[in-house]
Design an enzyme around this catalytic site. Structure first.
Site, PDB file in Angstrom:
ATOM      1  N   GLU A   1      74.598  21.619 105.508  1.00 36.34           N
ATOM      2  CA  GLU A   1      74.270  22.395 104.311  1.00 36.34           C
ATOM      3  C   GLU A   1      73.936  21.497 103.110  1.00 36.34           C
ATOM      4  OE1 GLU A   1      77.416  25.270 103.792  1.00 36.34           O
ATOM      5  OE2 GLU A   1      76.805  26.380 105.581  1.00 36.34           O
TER       6      GLU A   1
ATOM      7  N   GLU B   1      76.060  27.307 112.977  1.00 30.10           N
ATOM      8  CA  GLU B   1      77.357  27.647 112.376  1.00 30.10           C
ATOM      9  C   GLU B   1      77.389  29.102 111.935  1.00 30.10           C
ATOM     10  OE1 GLU B   1      79.097  24.948 109.417  1.00 30.10           O
ATOM     11  OE2 GLU B   1      79.987  26.699 108.445  1.00 30.10           O
TER      12      GLU B   1
END
EC number: 3.2.1.45
Length: 519
Positions: free
Chosen positions: A256, A361
């Site tokens: 991220e 994820e």
């Protein structure tokens, strides 16, 4: 002595001794605040009844539902006509992406919770996830050093200005909480496990903020010594795991990366935008990996962030031939799926068809972070819905977050407590398989790596029914259907476009997920 032998035999049969004719051990139901969980302990855990031999004219159906069905198996014989209003047509001449598989992450938190249980239960859990008798997971995500699902922030080299990484070492977390369970999973999977690594942050001394936790980027010029050292840090990591007998399939340059600009971010992160990631891959990381025999065949996945970044992120990186030569795939997370429709995945595939899409994820209970909800069907449905939306738009595989957490949803250094497919109650020495676990089974058990997603057309369907279809390598076909309606059942007729008079009639109950396998 007789009792001990019986218990040992039960455990052996439950987790290692299935034949194609074996029956399953049913869910040990416990009603919790939000619904039904399946309780497991050292002597008992539910199992999945094997598929068996699928013959022409017969279908095998598995059902998981809000009302307590957990992978319940039944059989259907075909008919030649149907009055069902909902028609499902499978078209194997229309093919899409190959299936890559399913998996979960080997976090510190997962390992800590595993260590709270006796060895027999640890082995149960690994078998439940990675063996052919369990979920058959083939992917394992491995964080490089600490994440929020650690008890403290740490890197592999916290010695300031160690640009030669002379003090690089794996930590107790790797040696106790990750590596032992990765090795068990490798064995349980029969050698099919594919590992990919992801860092949450560089060592703090390399960052503008001076800490792993919180916003910041690497110090200095993008071709400077901090960036060069960071690229070598990756090589050191893979070589250290190789020395432990573990090799990897892939990596992402950063988890991220867009969170690294958020001044309020509460756990480890490191900022990259798309152009920074492109430059890092093509000038430093790609060449560094190519220079080592341990890392030269690793596949790089870009983005590893929300799909709101698509197609911009691959546009920036994959249109650069030098960077693109090192890249094999595009990784996505699910946390902001409510912002952009899943069709952006198809758009990305159409622009870059040579690069696979992998969901890397997902977890429930993240917004707000409110930990586990034991027995929650709505969270199980979230998973099913996302799997259908993602895989229906060219995503090849789907990887869950922590494979086990405690009753609070941790440990987590930022108190970012979330849910998991398995929740451990260490005090009672038992664990609970959430409905999410069985939803994952509805996909992973019958949609194997190498299967091809094929066409599906649902006629006169309710807006609450959606699904996917696949052609497996053994010639069987798998259809997965989700009914999101809380009240209504739907009569469904399933047939192939090529054989419209071979019909499988069934009813899909409210709040249920069914998987149909036929030949």
């Amino acid at each position: 002595m007789i009792l001990n032998i019986s218990v040992s035999l039960l455990i052996f049969l439950a987790f290692y001794g299935f034949s194609s004719d074996a029956k399953s051990l049913p869910c040990s139901e416990v009603k919790k605040e939000y619904g039904i969980v399946c309780r497991c302990n050292a002597t008992y855990c539910d199992t999945i009844e094997p598929l068996g031999t699928v013959t022409s004219g017969k279908a095998v159906v598995y059902t998981t539902s809000r009302n307590g069905k957990r992978m319940n198996r039944s059989e259907l014989k075909h008919t030649t006509s149907s009055t069902a209003k909902t028609k499902v047509y499978v078209n194997t001449t229309q093919s899409f992406q190959p299936v890559m598989g399913f998996g979960a992450a080997f976090t510190d938190a997962a390992g800590i919770n595993m260590k709270m249980l006796p060895q027999t239960m640890q082995d149960q859990i690994i078998q439940q996830y990675f063996s052919d008798d369990g979920l058959g997971y083939v992917f394992g995500r491995v964080p490089m050093a600490s994440t929020d699902f650690s008890t403290h922030e740490y890197s592999y080299d916290d010695v300031k200005f160690d640009f030669d990484l002379k003090n690089f070492n794996l930590t107790v977390e790797d040696l106790q909480y990750k590596i032992p369970f990765i090795k068990k999973a490798m064995t349980a999977s029969g050698g099919k496990l594919k590992l990919f690594a992801t860092p949450w942050s560089s060592p703090g001394w390399m960052k503008t903020s001076g800490r792993m936790v919180g916003a910041g980027e690497l110090l200095g010029d993008q071709n400077g010594k901090y960036y060069q050292t960071w690229a070598q840090y990756f090589v050191k990591f893979f070589e250290a795991y190789h020395a432990q007998g573990i090799d990897f399939w892939s990596l992402t340059p950063q988890n991220e990366p867009t969170t690294g600009i958020d001044p309020l971010w509460k756990w480890q992160t490191l900022f990259f935008d798309a152009s920074m990631e492109r430059n890092f891959i093509k000038k430093l990381l790609g060449p560094a990996l190519a220079s080592s025999p341990v890392t030269k065949n690793l596949k790089i996945m870009i983005n590893d962030d929300q799909r709101i970044n698509l197609p911009h992120w691959p546009n920036v990186i994959l249109t650069d031939p030098t960077a693109a030569q090192y890249v094999h795939g595009i990784a996505i997370h699910w946390y902001e799926d409510f912002i952009d429709p899943a069709t952006v995945l198809t758009e990305t595939h159409e622009k870059f068809p040579d690069y696979f899409l992998l969901a890397t994820e997902a977890c429930a209970g993240y917004f707000p972070a409110d930990g586990p909800k034991l027995g929650s069907w709505s969270r199980a449905e979230q998973y099913a819905n996302d799997l259908i939306k993602d895989m229906g738009n060219w995503v090849g595989g789907w990887v869950d977050w922590n494979y086990i957490l405690d009753l609070q949803g941790g440990p987590n250094l930022a108190k970012n407590f979330v849910d998991s497919t398995i929740i451990v109650n260490a005090t009672a020495q038992e664990y609970y398989k959430q409905p999410i676990w069985h939803v994952m089974a509805q996909f992973s058990k019958f949609v194997k790596p190498g299967a091809i997603r094929v066409g599906i057309n649902i006629i006169e369907k309710s807006v609450d029914v959606e699904g996917l279809s696949f052609l497996n390598q053994d010639g069987t076909k798998t259809v997965v259907l989700l009914n999101k309606n809380e009240v209504l059942s739907f009569d469904v007729a399933i047939s192939d476009v090529s054989a419209p008079n071979v019909i499988y009639d069934l009813t899909i109950q409210p709040n249920s997920l069914i998987t149909i396998v036929y030949k």
